[in-house]
Scaffold this motif. Structure first.
Motif, PDB file in Angstrom:
ATOM      1  N   THR A  78       6.895 -10.482  -1.611  1.00 31.89           N
ATOM      2  CA  THR A  78       6.014  -9.652  -2.806  1.00 31.89           C
ATOM      3  C   THR A  78       6.178 -10.425  -4.116  1.00 31.89           C
TER       4      THR A  78
ATOM      5  N   HIS B 237       5.332 -12.408  -7.055  1.00 34.70           N
ATOM      6  CA  HIS B 237       4.335 -13.063  -7.614  1.00 34.70           C
ATOM      7  C   HIS B 237       4.333 -14.420  -8.182  1.00 34.70           C
TER       8      HIS B 237
ATOM      9  N   VAL C  62      -0.661  -9.886 -12.155  1.00 33.87           N
ATOM     10  CA  VAL C  62      -0.302  -8.421 -12.347  1.00 33.87           C
ATOM     11  C   VAL C  62      -0.655  -7.865 -13.679  1.00 33.87           C
TER      12      VAL C  62
ATOM     13  N   SER D 288      -3.285  -6.316 -16.098  1.00 36.62           N
ATOM     14  CA  SER D 288      -4.380  -5.339 -16.087  1.00 36.62           C
ATOM     15  C   SER D 288      -5.593  -5.971 -15.845  1.00 36.62           C
TER      16      SER D 288
ATOM     17  N   SER E 111      -7.321  -2.057  -5.514  1.00 40.82           N
ATOM     18  CA  SER E 111      -6.534  -3.326  -5.698  1.00 40.82           C
ATOM     19  C   SER E 111      -5.345  -3.569  -4.668  1.00 40.82           C
ATOM     20  N   CYS E 112      -4.951  -4.679  -4.758  1.00 38.76           N
ATOM     21  CA  CYS E 112      -3.909  -5.217  -3.511  1.00 38.76           C
ATOM     22  C   CYS E 112      -2.782  -4.428  -3.570  1.00 38.76           C
TER      23      CYS E 112
ATOM     24  N   THR F 188       0.203  -5.413  -2.660  1.00 42.07           N
ATOM     25  CA  THR F 188       1.086  -6.034  -3.341  1.00 42.07           C
ATOM     26  C   THR F 188       1.479  -6.168  -4.776  1.00 42.07           C
ATOM     27  N   GLY F 189       0.487  -5.415  -5.478  1.00 39.29           N
ATOM     28  CA  GLY F 189       0.562  -5.300  -6.916  1.00 39.29           C
ATOM     29  C   GLY F 189      -0.335  -6.356  -7.645  1.00 39.29           C
ATOM     30  N   ARG F 190      -0.817  -7.167  -6.958  1.00 42.46           N
ATOM     31  CA  ARG F 190      -2.012  -8.025  -7.629  1.00 42.46           C
ATOM     32  C   ARG F 190      -2.911  -7.260  -8.029  1.00 42.46           C
ATOM     33  N   SER F 191      -3.527  -7.513  -9.043  1.00 40.58           N
ATOM     34  CA  SER F 191      -4.391  -6.628  -9.666  1.00 40.58           C
ATOM     35  C   SER F 191      -5.979  -7.138  -9.726  1.00 40.58           C
TER      36      SER F 191
END
Length: 417
Positions: free
Chosen positions: A2, A4, A10, A12, A305-306, A308-311
């Motif tokens: 996870t 990045h 990540v 906004s 959004s994903c 995994t935290g990818r925005s």
């Protein structure tokens, strides 16, 4: 996995949008002054004013077949083999030239990770200090070099396996012990099957980055059953990385170096979020500055959004081709003509042309979602069909939301028996 690739993934969505559209005017101006094709295509465009999606949507779409035609006409006239789309010229800044079917020629660049593939490889679990077994072709097409340059940017070593020679691929994997494979999914399955036939284990190959063809869930699960976590990416020789899969397995996350729109096929008009349409990509690459490049591929935006935290925005992946041109009673009918007909009537929200019957005895049925149905609307649409296509067609008016969300503007439902 996870972790990045960088902080860009990540940030906004509003920060990303602001940054990309602050850069876009410079890219448009650069294309106008350094890529002669766009000097003409974007003639009269005020680059400084292209600061929003609405402004971008007013620029013309250049589709791949148009790029090919311009390249071919330029070459036939003894001019630029790239048709005026490349900002680079032969020399040290362009170390290689590649060819894609058509033939379309694409420039390489000395820019690090020129095709931006490192991000996708990182999401698939590749890390610095690993060996990558690269089975994309190095011959003519850029696929092998695309992946190699991304792997080098990650700090990986690459074995340039290329295509074919399956037994030698198995032997090299067994002896060199790569961390994973990059290439088409079908060739990976061939290698795994060959290794089993040769009774050779490949325990080091635990991950794969696959592209170039579909990798359905059944095949992904087959790889998992053989200890290989396979991830997909969507890329092209013209644009580099467009989107990539993450461990969440929920669609493909857009790359940070492109601006993606989804438009109604045959037009440059953006569709509502979630509706299937053609992927139109603007690249922020200054060496090959493609502005509103129509890929000809269909997809749709996924909500949210994903995990995994990818925005960045996610898309569903490849959902078919947008070029739905058909021949009806000796006349070609294009998606753009369907759009032209629909634009004449503000009541029409969405349209679909269904061609049915048998070849040489076919008929056209124009289906239109209408917000309201004033008297005589179907007759006026029928007259517009005749005016635009030079063919007759019946008209069916339906309620909003009735037509399928599959990206089809023209459905060929004829029998070809």
């Amino acid at each position: 996995m996870t972790t990045h690739y960088d902080a860009l993934e990540v940030r906004s969505p509003s920060e990303r949008e602001a940054a990309q559209f602050a850069t876009l005017p410079q890219q448009v101006a650069h294309a106008q002054s350094h890529a002669p094709a766009f000097t003409g295509i974007l003639k009269g465009v005020d680059a400084a004013a292209v600061t929003s999606r609405a402004a971008l949507a007013r620029l013309p779409v250049t589709r791949k077949y148009e790029l090919l035609a311009l390249q071919q006409s330029s070459r036939e006239a003894g001019g630029d083999p790239f048709g005026g789309f490349s900002a680079l010229r032969y020399g040290a800044a362009m170390p290689r030239v590649f060819a894609s079917p058509g033939t379309i020629y694409e420039p390489d660049s000395t820019r690090k990770d020129y095709w931006r593939m490192a991000r996708a490889l990182h999401a698939a679990g590749f890390r610095a200090g690993q060996l990558v077994h690269n089975c994309f072709s190095y011959h003519f097409v850029p696929a092998g070099t695309m992946m190699e340059s991304g792997a080098h940017a990650l700090g990986c070593t690459v074995f340039p396996g290329g295509t074919g020679q399956t037994e030698q691929q198995v032997q090299a994997m067994a002896e060199l012990k790569p961390a994973g494979y990059v290439g088409t999914p079908s060739f990976l399955k061939i290698i795994v099957d060959k290794a089993a036939e040769m009774k050779i284990g490949l325990p080091s190959v635990t991950r794969a980055m696959v592209s170039g063809e579909a990798c359905p869930p059944s095949l992904r699960d087959w790889f998992a059953g053989h200890g290989i976590a396979a991830y997909q990416c969507y890329a092209s020789a013209d644009l580099g990385l467009i989107a990539y899969e993450t461990e969440a397995r929920e669609g493909l996350v857009l790359d940070e170096g492109v601006i993606v729109e989804i438009v109604r096929p045959g037009t440059g008009d953006p569709v509502a979020e979630g509706e299937v349409g053609e992927l139109v990509v603007t690249t922020l690459n200054p060496d090959y500055p493609l502005i509103r490049f129509g890929t000809g591929d269909l997809s749709a935006v996924l909500p949210g959004s994903c995990p995994t935290g990818r925005s960045n925005t996610r898309i569903k992946g490849w959902m078919g081709r947008a070029d739905q041109t058909v021949k009806v009673r000796g006349m070609f009918v294009h998606p753009g003509q369907v759009a032209d007909i629909a634009r004449r009537f503000p009541e029409v929200l969405k349209a679909r042309l269904v061609v049915s019957g048998e070849m040489a005895n076919d008929s056209m049925h124009f289906q239109a979602e209408a917000a309201s149905i004033p008297e005589g609307l179907d007759q006026r649409i029928g007259e517009a069909i005749r005016d635009v296509t030079k063919l007759r067609g019946t008209v069916q008016l339906v309620a909003p939301g009735s037509l399928p969300n599959d990206g089809k503007v023209i459905e060929d439902a004829r029998s070809y028996k």
